[in-house]
Design a protein around this motif. Sequence first.
Motif, short mmCIF file in Angstrom:
data_model
loop_
_atom_site.label_atom_id
_atom_site.label_comp_id
_atom_site.label_asym_id
_atom_site.label_seq_id
_atom_site.Cartn_x
_atom_site.Cartn_y
_atom_site.Cartn_z
N ASP A 1 0.85 -1.20 0.00
CA ASP A 1 0.00 0.00 0.00
C ASP A 1 0.88 1.24 0.00
O ASP A 1 0.43 2.35 0.24
CB ASP A 1 -0.92 0.02 1.23
N GLU B 1 0.60 5.32 0.71
CA GLU B 1 0.98 5.76 2.06
C GLU B 1 2.32 6.51 2.11
O GLU B 1 2.49 7.43 2.90
CB GLU B 1 1.01 4.55 3.00
N HIS B 2 3.26 6.09 1.26
CA HIS B 2 4.56 6.77 1.23
C HIS B 2 4.78 7.53 -0.08
O HIS B 2 5.59 8.43 -0.15
CB HIS B 2 5.71 5.76 1.38
N LYS C 1 -1.30 -6.26 13.51
CA LYS C 1 0.00 -6.00 12.89
C LYS C 1 0.61 -4.84 13.65
O LYS C 1 -0.03 -3.81 13.85
CB LYS C 1 -0.23 -5.64 11.43
N SER D 1 5.15 -5.80 11.61
CA SER D 1 5.14 -4.87 10.49
C SER D 1 6.58 -4.70 10.03
O SER D 1 7.43 -4.26 10.79
CB SER D 1 4.56 -3.54 10.96
N GLY D 2 6.85 -5.07 8.79
CA GLY D 2 8.22 -5.21 8.29
C GLY D 2 9.19 -4.09 8.60
O GLY D 2 10.25 -4.31 9.18
N VAL E 1 5.18 -7.93 5.17
CA VAL E 1 6.43 -7.33 4.69
C VAL E 1 6.25 -6.65 3.34
O VAL E 1 5.76 -7.27 2.39
CB VAL E 1 7.54 -8.40 4.58
N GLY E 2 6.67 -5.40 3.27
CA GLY E 2 6.59 -4.65 2.03
C GLY E 2 7.95 -4.33 1.47
O GLY E 2 8.51 -5.05 0.64
P1 FBP Z 1 6.88 -2.37 5.27
O1 FBP Z 1 7.26 -3.84 5.42
O2 FBP Z 1 7.44 -1.80 4.02
O3 FBP Z 1 7.21 -1.60 6.51
O4 FBP Z 1 5.29 -2.36 5.08
C1 FBP Z 1 4.41 -2.42 6.15
C2 FBP Z 1 3.61 -1.13 6.26
O5 FBP Z 1 2.72 -1.16 7.36
C3 FBP Z 1 2.84 -0.79 5.02
O6 FBP Z 1 1.63 -1.46 4.99
C4 FBP Z 1 2.72 0.69 5.11
O7 FBP Z 1 2.60 1.32 3.88
C5 FBP Z 1 3.98 1.08 5.78
O8 FBP Z 1 4.47 -0.04 6.47
C6 FBP Z 1 3.75 2.21 6.73
O9 FBP Z 1 4.93 2.53 7.38
P2 FBP Z 1 5.03 3.85 8.26
O10 FBP Z 1 3.70 4.02 8.94
O11 FBP Z 1 6.15 3.58 9.19
O12 FBP Z 1 5.30 4.96 7.32
#
Ligand code: FBP
Length: 272
Positions: free
Chosen positions: A24, A28-29, A186, A211-212, A239-240
């Motif tokens: 996502d 989100e980023h 998560k 959360s990765g 994991v993303g």
């Molecule tokens: P990652 O493994 O890349 O951390 O992904 C998990 C996740 O929760 C994603 O679903 C989301 O986009 C991101 O991390 C959000 O990370 P943060 O809130 O730290 O910006």
Amino acid sequence: SVGIRRRLKRFFRRDGRALIFAMDHGFEHGPTDFEEYWEHVNPKIITRKVMRAGVDGVMMLPGLVRLAGDEVKPYRGLMIKLTSKTNLRPKDEQLLQSQLGFVEDAIKLGADAIAATVYWGSPQEDVMMRQFAEIASYAHNMGFPVVQFAYPRGPYINEKYGKKEDYRVVMYGARAAVESGADMIKTYWTGSRETFTKVVDAAAGVPVLLSGGAKTENPVDFLRVVYDVIEAGGAGAVVGRNIFQRENPEPLIKALIRVIHRNEEPEEAAKA
Ligand code: FBP
């Protein structure tokens, strides 16, 4: 309900553990997260790769499911997340995830579980709590499990605990997720096996997934964290970046599967 239990099983193997691919980040980023290996900005390409490598499930927002949902094998779990926020606003205005889709539509898209984020401790906690309650109520009534991304976050947490990964707030978030009706949680890595065990205990039997986090240059460093999560009683990882920011994510996915499902030591799993 039977529906909830049956659908949860699409994510977890018989050992009760799962490796789920998260994507996502474009929302989100922002798409810059894909610049490490730009081809993966295409959800079909990366989803095909991670499925072949053997992940147990995939998590996406509704729009990407419409584009790449066919790549998720029918016997694997599809988690559709219904809240998000962009990275376009100032950081202190990013303490709210808003609802961007509806349970009914996610079900029609083939969801096996519905996900939503709550930033516990945020000044906007109240909005997310209510949003989660509405999503969970509807999903549960339809027989679908609900995943809470239970992330402690906000100025008060930083002030009082120094960081959002302090185990006292992470376990508080996990407990709040349980008490608000989550079927899966998560959350962040707390930095040690001992502290993560407390998070798992506070979740009182509801599966806790890691959360990765940001990609680690050395894959073994990430495998070590996941190993400790499993040793602490965690149910696996979502994991993303550690996956899609590598040109060939297959070796890492295979190693993660060995760590999660076969309790292999990280160094050993990385070599195989
Ligand atoms: P990652 O493994 O890349 O951390 O992904 C998990 C996740 O929760 C994603 O679903 C989301 O986009 C991101 O991390 C959000 O990370 P943060 O809130 O730290 O910006």
